[in-house]
Enzyme design. Sequence first.
Site, short mmCIF file in Angstrom:
data_model
loop_
_atom_site.label_atom_id
_atom_site.label_comp_id
_atom_site.label_asym_id
_atom_site.label_seq_id
_atom_site.Cartn_x
_atom_site.Cartn_y
_atom_site.Cartn_z
N HIS A 111 13.69 7.05 -0.56
CA HIS A 111 13.40 7.66 0.74
C HIS A 111 13.84 6.78 1.91
CE1 HIS A 111 9.50 5.31 0.62
NE2 HIS A 111 9.77 5.21 1.91
N ASP A 141 11.83 7.58 -6.80
CA ASP A 141 11.92 7.00 -5.46
C ASP A 141 12.60 5.64 -5.51
OD1 ASP A 141 11.70 6.96 -2.74
OD2 ASP A 141 9.65 6.21 -2.69
N SER A 220 8.57 -0.29 2.80
CA SER A 220 9.09 0.52 1.69
C SER A 220 10.33 -0.11 1.09
CB SER A 220 9.42 1.93 2.17
OG SER A 220 8.26 2.64 2.51
#
Length: 377
Positions: A111, A141, A220
């Site tokens: 993402h 992911d 992230s």
Amino acid sequence: MRTRGFAPFSAPVLLVVVAALALIAWQFWPWIESTFLRTNAAPRVVTPRGDLAEDEKATIELFQRTKDSVVFISTRERVMDLWTRNIFTIPRGTGSGFIWDERGHVVTNYHVIAGASEARVQLSDGRGYGAALVGASPAHDLAVLRIGVSVNRPPPVLIGTSHDLKVGQKVFAIGNPFGLDWTLTTGIVSALDRSLPAGDGESLIEHLIQTDAAINPGNSGGPLLDSAGRLIGVNTAIYSPSGAYAGVGFAVPVDTVNRVVPQLIAHGKYVRPALGIQVDEGLNRVMTERLGVEGVLVLRVTPGSSAEAAGLRAARVQPDGRFVPGDIITGINDQPVDSVAKLLSRLEDFRVGDTVKLNLLRDGHPVDVQVTLQAGS
């Protein structure tokens, strides 16, 4: 003749005057002290610190040893001006990542780079490189980039394991929250085997590590480390109504990362292990509720597939329109399966070529069947 003079103050009046003067002095004492009673000020004597605590030394050493393996990722996307039809790039977002190997591969979250047209990787020493996308797996992911570092290559992060983690273990997250460079946060493993919907909209990301180490936007794709400085997960998500840190973060376990990333590097995509059957989440939900069972209906068996070789039976419709269920998958290796998403996620624990035991419900009776997993599409 007596001379007239002032009468002396009575005791009560004197007390009132003294009290009033004392009150005035108290109110204006800071000014009086600084104006009339100023003394030579000097710095306080410093109390010796002594040695750092052993756990502090270990944390500092872990950060210094690992930070060069962590990178800052910024992405841009191409957009078109509707009036001029000119195409230009604008900033899209930022995230973190880490050096995977000596060839310049960088692992991050899918993402972080999804929808971007270009990405740039910045190292801890300030050097920046344009990055090429090697491969991605939305279902996990995860994504792999590559940068061309010719000299002074940063070291790859050390790899650990996640299947043997314990709740309460210390963990350390390094990343770039809110674009703040190379930030270290600490915490513990709060829980294990959490699940979240995957980016492909079909499956779940299983075995997620839950941690209370502060993870914010920009973290992230950064590494989650154990106390030995080994990678045990990739920070991927937070649970927060406001979008900021709320004490609940999640990381993709390193056992999954170490299975998926080599395939992304070798093939550009993740080849999922499959059974060779067709299933449908919506229809499965309706039919299992009608039948009063929990599991996944085998709607079709692909000719020449592993499922056909194992003798799996598909559902069928009789000439009179009556639906006849075939095999219903209730588990894999005795681990329960109650939805299509759970079935796909259970298969993710294996590799193509592995043989698994399917727990089935056939004609109302439990049956176990051995199936060798094939490559999925």
